[in-house]
Design a protein around this motif. Structure first.
Motif, PDB file in Angstrom:
ATOM      1  N   GLY A   1      24.773  -4.124 -34.624  1.00  0.00           N
ATOM      2  CA  GLY A   1      25.022  -4.296 -33.263  1.00  0.00           C
ATOM      3  C   GLY A   1      23.793  -4.836 -32.459  1.00  0.00           C
ATOM      4  O   GLY A   1      22.623  -4.565 -33.031  1.00  0.00           O
TER       5      GLY A   1
ATOM      6  N   SER B   1      22.542  -5.012 -28.330  1.00  0.00           N
ATOM      7  CA  SER B   1      22.646  -4.490 -26.731  1.00  0.00           C
ATOM      8  C   SER B   1      21.720  -5.144 -25.898  1.00  0.00           C
ATOM      9  O   SER B   1      20.478  -5.234 -26.448  1.00  0.00           O
ATOM     10  CB  SER B   1      23.033  -3.054 -26.734  1.00  0.00           C
TER      11      SER B   1
ATOM     12  N   ASN C   1      16.326  -4.153 -24.720  1.00  0.00           N
ATOM     13  CA  ASN C   1      17.310  -4.987 -25.831  1.00  0.00           C
ATOM     14  C   ASN C   1      17.186  -3.787 -27.139  1.00  0.00           C
ATOM     15  O   ASN C   1      15.950  -3.381 -27.197  1.00  0.00           O
ATOM     16  CB  ASN C   1      16.668  -6.022 -26.524  1.00  0.00           C
TER      17      ASN C   1
ATOM     18  N   SER D   1      14.257  -0.891 -30.502  1.00  0.00           N
ATOM     19  CA  SER D   1      14.543  -0.773 -29.367  1.00  0.00           C
ATOM     20  C   SER D   1      13.447  -1.172 -28.676  1.00  0.00           C
ATOM     21  O   SER D   1      12.258  -0.508 -28.846  1.00  0.00           O
ATOM     22  CB  SER D   1      15.150   0.479 -28.902  1.00  0.00           C
TER      23      SER D   1
ATOM     24  N   LEU E   1      29.071   4.584 -24.929  1.00  0.00           N
ATOM     25  CA  LEU E   1      29.752   3.270 -25.482  1.00  0.00           C
ATOM     26  C   LEU E   1      31.144   3.141 -25.002  1.00  0.00           C
ATOM     27  O   LEU E   1      31.973   3.878 -25.394  1.00  0.00           O
ATOM     28  CB  LEU E   1      29.131   2.873 -26.628  1.00  0.00           C
TER      29      LEU E   1
ATOM     30  N   GLU F   1      33.665   0.447 -26.473  1.00  0.00           N
ATOM     31  CA  GLU F   1      34.098  -0.561 -27.212  1.00  0.00           C
ATOM     32  C   GLU F   1      35.413  -1.380 -26.799  1.00  0.00           C
ATOM     33  O   GLU F   1      36.498  -1.320 -27.559  1.00  0.00           O
ATOM     34  CB  GLU F   1      33.959  -0.316 -28.565  1.00  0.00           C
TER      35      GLU F   1
ATOM     36  N   SER G   1      33.105  -5.064 -28.511  1.00  0.00           N
ATOM     37  CA  SER G   1      32.102  -5.197 -27.714  1.00  0.00           C
ATOM     38  C   SER G   1      32.511  -4.409 -26.323  1.00  0.00           C
ATOM     39  O   SER G   1      33.551  -4.054 -26.240  1.00  0.00           O
ATOM     40  CB  SER G   1      31.866  -6.477 -27.264  1.00  0.00           C
TER      41      SER G   1
ATOM     42  N   GLN H   1      26.982  -3.980 -25.136  1.00  0.00           N
ATOM     43  CA  GLN H   1      26.837  -4.183 -26.566  1.00  0.00           C
ATOM     44  C   GLN H   1      27.929  -4.886 -27.562  1.00  0.00           C
ATOM     45  O   GLN H   1      28.989  -4.653 -27.231  1.00  0.00           O
ATOM     46  CB  GLN H   1      26.727  -2.834 -27.359  1.00  0.00           C
TER      47      GLN H   1
END
Length: 221
Positions: A52, A54, A89, A108, A177, A179, A189, A213
């Protein structure tokens, strides 16, 4: 007083990790994931290799001292971004252990600017996503608690001069999150919201990250 902040933040990070573990355990129990003959059946949303990325806006503050024992705790050497904004990011690779549990490792990083300063930092992280209410169906198939925990560093620069450095800093991030978007069988995403803390004896930063993400899952096929 200064030294108590990392201790408190470390305790909060430990509590966050415990919360994720509890959520994963709850999801396991709800799905009947126990016993030597347990068969999870065919995955519905995610399985096998996973990766993944993000990206999003980062908002918060960072403050600290040069990584020099003779300057730590002395007011005139303290640097602070004040209210700052920038970008964050994260990239990770790993595996979807179950529909409700994703584990990985990654990187990260974030950069924020404020009050004539720029603060840049990052960390190597252990990434975990748990969908604690997955077996409730519907929207809960795709609603997750997300955590990133690791070690990295951060600096504050004014013009071309480094005015503060965190040295080796602990990193903890916790959030949500969703999705909600799917493309074919392998891509998912959606929006992600996290609160990120980095802390050491010489620096502390707190950032709220709101972004998006994109994830790839090898299965189900």
């Amino acid at each position: 007083m200064r030294s108590s902040l990392p201790v408190c933040t470390a305790a909060a990070a430990a509590a966050a990790a415990a919360a994720l573990l509890l959520a994963a355990t709850t999801a396991s129990a709800e799905g009947g994931d126990s016993g030597p003959d347990y068969d999870p059946g065919k995955a519905l949303r995610r399985s096998d290799f996973a990766a993944g990325i993000s990206t999003g806006g980062a908002f918060g503050t960072a403050g600290g001292y040069p990584n020099d024992a003779n300057k730590i705790g002395i007011g005139r050497y303290h640097a602070d971004t004040g209210a700052a904004g920038g970008i964050s990011n994260t990239f990770w690779v790993g595996a979807a252990m179950r529909d409700w549990l994703v584990l990985g490792v990654g990187l990260s990083g974030s950069t924020v600017a404020g009050s004539g300063t720029i603060s840049t930092g990052g960390a190597f992280v252990f990434h975990v996503e748990t969908f604690p209410l997955f077996y409730q169906g519907g929207v809960f198939h795709d609603l997750a608690l997300v955590g990133d925990f690791g070690l990295g560093g951060r600096t504050i620069n004014r013009a071309s001069s480094e005015v503060a450095s965190g040295g080796a800093m602990s990193f903890a991030s916790l959030g949500f999150l969703w999705e909600t978007f799917r493309a074919g069988k392998h891509f998912s995403s959606g929006p992600i919201l996290q609160v990120t803390e980095q802390f050491s004896d010489t620096m502390n930063s707190t950032l709220v990250v709101a972004g998006f993400q994109l994830a790839y899952y090898g299965g189900p096929t």
